[in-house]
Write a protein that holds these residues in place. Sequence first.
Motif, short mmCIF file in Angstrom:
data_model
loop_
_atom_site.label_atom_id
_atom_site.label_comp_id
_atom_site.label_asym_id
_atom_site.label_seq_id
_atom_site.Cartn_x
_atom_site.Cartn_y
_atom_site.Cartn_z
N THR A 106 0.93 -1.08 -0.02
CA THR A 106 -0.01 0.09 -0.03
C THR A 106 1.02 1.44 -0.01
OG1 THR A 106 -1.59 -1.14 1.07
CG2 THR A 106 -1.86 1.36 1.43
N HIS A 107 0.70 2.09 -1.06
CA HIS A 107 1.28 3.38 -0.96
C HIS A 107 2.74 3.29 -1.42
CE1 HIS A 107 -1.94 5.69 1.63
NE2 HIS A 107 -2.55 5.16 0.51
N GLN A 108 3.29 2.00 -2.03
CA GLN A 108 4.64 1.72 -2.01
C GLN A 108 5.36 3.07 -2.66
OE1 GLN A 108 5.68 -2.22 -3.26
NE2 GLN A 108 7.47 -1.44 -4.44
N ILE A 109 4.91 3.48 -3.95
CA ILE A 109 5.73 4.47 -4.61
C ILE A 109 5.73 5.77 -3.91
CG2 ILE A 109 5.82 5.77 -6.55
CD1 ILE A 109 4.72 3.51 -8.26
N ARG A 110 4.52 6.05 -3.28
CA ARG A 110 4.64 7.30 -2.44
C ARG A 110 5.59 7.26 -1.22
NH1 ARG A 110 -1.91 7.74 -1.99
NH2 ARG A 110 -1.36 9.70 -1.31
N VAL A 111 5.42 6.26 -0.59
CA VAL A 111 6.35 6.02 0.53
C VAL A 111 7.87 6.21 0.07
CG1 VAL A 111 7.08 4.65 2.64
CG2 VAL A 111 4.71 4.99 2.07
N HIS A 112 8.28 5.29 -0.99
CA HIS A 112 9.53 5.11 -1.09
C HIS A 112 10.25 6.51 -1.72
CE1 HIS A 112 10.18 0.55 -1.61
NE2 HIS A 112 10.28 0.73 -0.43
N LEU A 113 9.48 7.14 -2.63
CA LEU A 113 9.90 8.42 -3.04
C LEU A 113 10.00 9.55 -1.89
CD1 LEU A 113 8.03 8.52 -6.55
CD2 LEU A 113 10.63 8.29 -6.20
N SER A 114 8.79 9.71 -1.05
CA SER A 114 9.08 10.57 -0.11
C SER A 114 10.24 10.26 0.95
CB SER A 114 7.70 10.37 0.79
OG SER A 114 7.85 11.46 1.84
N HIS A 115 10.17 9.01 1.34
CA HIS A 115 11.42 8.67 2.22
C HIS A 115 12.94 8.96 1.69
CE1 HIS A 115 13.30 6.23 5.43
NE2 HIS A 115 14.35 5.90 4.58
N HIS A 116 13.19 9.05 0.51
CA HIS A 116 14.36 9.21 -0.11
C HIS A 116 14.18 10.83 -0.79
CE1 HIS A 116 16.15 5.41 -0.05
NE2 HIS A 116 15.09 4.82 -0.02
N ASN A 117 13.51 11.77 -0.20
CA ASN A 117 13.48 13.28 -0.14
C ASN A 117 13.08 13.66 -1.75
OD1 ASN A 117 14.58 13.55 2.26
ND2 ASN A 117 16.45 12.86 1.56
N HIS A 118 12.16 12.62 -2.47
CA HIS A 118 11.66 13.02 -3.61
C HIS A 118 10.14 12.86 -3.52
CE1 HIS A 118 15.58 13.81 -5.43
NE2 HIS A 118 15.88 12.42 -5.27
N PRO A 119 9.53 13.63 -2.55
CA PRO A 119 7.88 13.34 -2.47
C PRO A 119 7.23 13.68 -3.77
CG PRO A 119 8.72 15.33 -1.17
CD PRO A 119 9.91 14.77 -1.63
#
Length: 291
Positions: free
Chosen positions: A227-240
């Motif tokens: 769930t929300h995988q792309i959103r979480v990964h990009l946000s976590h790596h400073n690219h929300p």
Amino acid sequence: MKFTFVIPDSLPEMTVKVFLEEQLLIPRKIRHFLRIKKHILINQEEVHWHQTVKSGDECQLIFDEEDYPTKEIVWGNPNLVQEVYQDQHLIIVNKPEGMKTHGNQPEEIALLNHVSAYVGQTCYVVHRLDKETSGLILFAKNPFILPILNRLLEKKEISREYWALVEGKVGSKELIFRDKIGRDRHDRRKRLVDPKNGQYAETHVTRLKEFKDSTSLVRCQLKTGRTHQIRVHLSHHNHPILGDPLYNPNSKTSRLMLHAYKLSFTHPLTLEKLSFTVLSDTFEKELKKNG
């Protein structure tokens, strides 16, 4: 329900039993009904269970109401459906942002209800998109094909590619994120990277274009389906992602800039390779505005 199809050339010879059980994934109870009712015909003739079927044979399967009872749902608005592809067994549509894939309550109207009204029969969700995400989504048109498509999804034989407009310049052309994802204890709507208790998640990211306003267009391919995988990964790596109400709430973009751009798989009955790409008008508009 009655289905007729020709066994594809690339399928090896096998017995009727193996064909129904391992290729078509028909449940044991339904296989029993087909057998005792003589509801499977090969080349318009009744067959025994250990007879061999081969490429080019015409297969006809007949299902009664008791085999697959009709699941009734509330009809939606067929005018809200943008069809991309449809055949006897499945339909692919372009989901608009702001619409749920399926309702959480029996009377709640969502894309599934609109698609069912468009097709004229109850359809079934194969995979889902977040409410805020637009793009390609696959539905089964009957309960016979549903477990077959589910198997393709589980075996990662349905390829899904997303485009996202993110903050910042993505330094590398290719990135792979493997951070574990778990629930946010403080906000039930959200997920977060949780190295200890989270589930393994893998997202492959490719930089497609960088813009002057320090934003980047990236392609994301899912190797897992959290769930929300792309959103979480990009946000976590400073690219929300721009316009993300949960993981980038200060963004002023009018919509979540995440779109399911490409869907590819081999049709399980015809073995035809299918691949579709589509953008939504609102995604293109915001892409031009921010780019």
